[in-house]
Design a protein around this motif. Structure first.
Motif, mmCIF file in Angstrom:
data_model
loop_
_atom_site.group_PDB
_atom_site.id
_atom_site.type_symbol
_atom_site.label_atom_id
_atom_site.label_comp_id
_atom_site.label_asym_id
_atom_site.label_seq_id
_atom_site.Cartn_x
_atom_site.Cartn_y
_atom_site.Cartn_z
ATOM 1 N N VAL A 155 16.417 -0.324 3.698
ATOM 2 C CA VAL A 155 16.068 -0.473 2.426
ATOM 3 C C VAL A 155 14.540 -0.134 2.328
ATOM 4 C CG1 VAL A 155 15.977 -1.873 0.126
ATOM 5 C CG2 VAL A 155 17.868 -1.975 2.061
ATOM 6 N N THR A 156 14.203 0.965 1.305
ATOM 7 C CA THR A 156 12.858 1.119 1.143
ATOM 8 C C THR A 156 12.368 1.072 -0.318
ATOM 9 O OG1 THR A 156 12.702 2.677 3.104
ATOM 10 C CG2 THR A 156 10.984 2.748 1.300
ATOM 11 N N VAL A 157 11.420 0.226 -0.444
ATOM 12 C CA VAL A 157 10.996 -0.013 -2.199
ATOM 13 C C VAL A 157 9.800 0.635 -2.254
ATOM 14 C CG1 VAL A 157 10.547 -1.755 -4.085
ATOM 15 C CG2 VAL A 157 12.328 -2.026 -2.167
ATOM 16 N N ALA A 158 9.287 1.518 -3.422
ATOM 17 C CA ALA A 158 8.211 2.001 -3.833
ATOM 18 C C ALA A 158 7.509 0.885 -4.385
ATOM 19 C CB ALA A 158 8.536 2.975 -4.942
ATOM 20 N N THR A 159 6.238 0.683 -4.010
ATOM 21 C CA THR A 159 5.151 -0.285 -4.389
ATOM 22 C C THR A 159 3.804 -0.047 -4.836
ATOM 23 O OG1 THR A 159 4.338 -2.700 -3.695
ATOM 24 C CG2 THR A 159 4.590 -0.978 -2.077
ATOM 25 N N ARG A 160 3.532 -0.349 -5.642
ATOM 26 C CA ARG A 160 2.215 0.020 -6.503
ATOM 27 C C ARG A 160 0.874 -0.679 -5.618
ATOM 28 N NH1 ARG A 160 5.111 -1.915 -10.595
ATOM 29 N NH2 ARG A 160 3.902 -4.024 -10.461
ATOM 30 N N ASP A 161 1.211 -1.650 -4.935
ATOM 31 C CA ASP A 161 0.091 -2.398 -4.235
ATOM 32 C C ASP A 161 0.924 -3.007 -3.105
ATOM 33 O OD1 ASP A 161 -1.886 -4.098 -3.526
ATOM 34 O OD2 ASP A 161 -2.196 -5.190 -5.206
ATOM 35 N N GLN B 280 11.522 -6.351 9.987
ATOM 36 C CA GLN B 280 12.787 -6.462 10.248
ATOM 37 C C GLN B 280 13.474 -7.641 9.861
ATOM 38 O OE1 GLN B 280 13.848 -4.326 13.214
ATOM 39 N NE2 GLN B 280 15.930 -4.763 12.497
ATOM 40 N N VAL B 281 14.309 -7.498 8.898
ATOM 41 C CA VAL B 281 14.902 -8.630 8.284
ATOM 42 C C VAL B 281 16.209 -9.221 8.548
ATOM 43 C CG1 VAL B 281 13.552 -8.008 6.011
ATOM 44 C CG2 VAL B 281 15.737 -7.188 6.281
ATOM 45 N N ALA B 282 16.757 -8.542 9.205
ATOM 46 C CA ALA B 282 18.260 -8.836 9.930
ATOM 47 C C ALA B 282 18.493 -7.867 11.147
ATOM 48 C CB ALA B 282 19.306 -8.893 8.927
ATOM 49 N N ALA B 283 19.403 -8.134 12.070
ATOM 50 C CA ALA B 283 19.785 -7.376 13.011
ATOM 51 C C ALA B 283 20.193 -5.986 12.608
ATOM 52 C CB ALA B 283 20.699 -7.885 13.917
ATOM 53 N N GLY B 284 19.551 -4.793 12.787
ATOM 54 C CA GLY B 284 19.779 -3.504 12.507
ATOM 55 C C GLY B 284 19.492 -3.205 10.918
ATOM 56 N N LEU C 292 15.918 -2.915 8.405
ATOM 57 C CA LEU C 292 14.489 -2.750 8.008
ATOM 58 C C LEU C 292 14.578 -2.986 6.245
ATOM 59 C CD1 LEU C 292 13.140 -0.479 10.226
ATOM 60 C CD2 LEU C 292 12.885 -2.804 10.537
ATOM 61 N N LEU C 293 13.170 -3.565 5.999
ATOM 62 C CA LEU C 293 13.058 -3.666 4.661
ATOM 63 C C LEU C 293 11.603 -3.127 4.683
ATOM 64 C CD1 LEU C 293 13.492 -4.222 1.624
ATOM 65 C CD2 LEU C 293 12.484 -6.587 1.976
ATOM 66 N N GLY C 294 11.447 -2.055 3.918
ATOM 67 C CA GLY C 294 10.161 -1.099 3.817
ATOM 68 C C GLY C 294 9.440 -1.160 2.614
ATOM 69 N N PHE C 295 8.115 -1.192 2.444
ATOM 70 C CA PHE C 295 7.492 -1.094 1.083
ATOM 71 C C PHE C 295 6.528 0.214 1.387
ATOM 72 C CE2 PHE C 295 8.988 -5.276 1.258
ATOM 73 C CZ PHE C 295 9.604 -5.597 0.126
ATOM 74 N N PHE C 296 6.877 0.990 0.591
ATOM 75 C CA PHE C 296 6.387 2.561 0.685
ATOM 76 C C PHE C 296 5.141 2.778 -0.664
ATOM 77 C CE2 PHE C 296 7.925 7.021 1.750
ATOM 78 C CZ PHE C 296 6.587 7.445 2.201
#
Length: 144
Positions: free
Chosen positions: A8-14, A42-46, A48-52
């Motif tokens: 899961v990738t989230v756009a982030t201002r900061d 890595q937030v759980a097995a398999g 990823l949580l990403g902040f872009f």
């Protein structure tokens, strides 16, 4: 074919505030960190949580600069073992720069006790305890 959510990738201002918030609130260390661009946890097995960083996110999408402002109409949820853990995590999230939108309380649906917290980049988190749910050691959520 295995149809499973893996990132899961989230756009982030900061990006720096996101990095600080997730380290201080959850104690997460980055799985991959590219300063000024993206950080993954890595937030759980398999999973990823990403902040872009939003400018990089827009370029990656081929969208005009400044058109992507982050998520709306969704929450990320962290289920914990009891009501005290809801209170403790909501407090930690607030201390790390989050905004408590709904302090820990009984929910309207399904017997849940929860809080809602917005991170510094407007990502909404539900911190919840539902005595009817169980999270197995392998991360499987068992609904009863």
């Amino acid at each position: 074919m295995d149809h499973r959510l893996s990132v899961v990738t989230v756009a982030t201002r900061d990006l720096d505030s996101a990095r600080t918030f997730y380290r201080e609130a959850f104690g997460w260390d980055p799985h991959l960190d590219v300063p000024g661009e993206i950080v993954f946890y890595q937030v759980a097995a398999g999973l990823l949580l990403g902040f872009f960083e939003v400018g990089s996110f827009d370029r990656d999408l081929g969208a005009p600069a400044g058109t992507t402002i982050g998520p709306s109409g969704m929450t990320l949820a962290h289920n914990v073992g009891d009501r005290d853990a809801v209170r403790a995590l909501a407090d930690a999230m607030a201390a790390a720069g989050g905004t408590v939108l709904k302090p820990p309380q009984e929910g309207e649906f399904g017997g849940v006790f929860h809080a809602l917290v917005r991170d510094p980049n407007d990502v909404l988190w539900e911190v919840a305890h539902n005595p009817s749910w169980r999270i197995a050691d392998d991360g499987t959520v068992e609904l009863t």
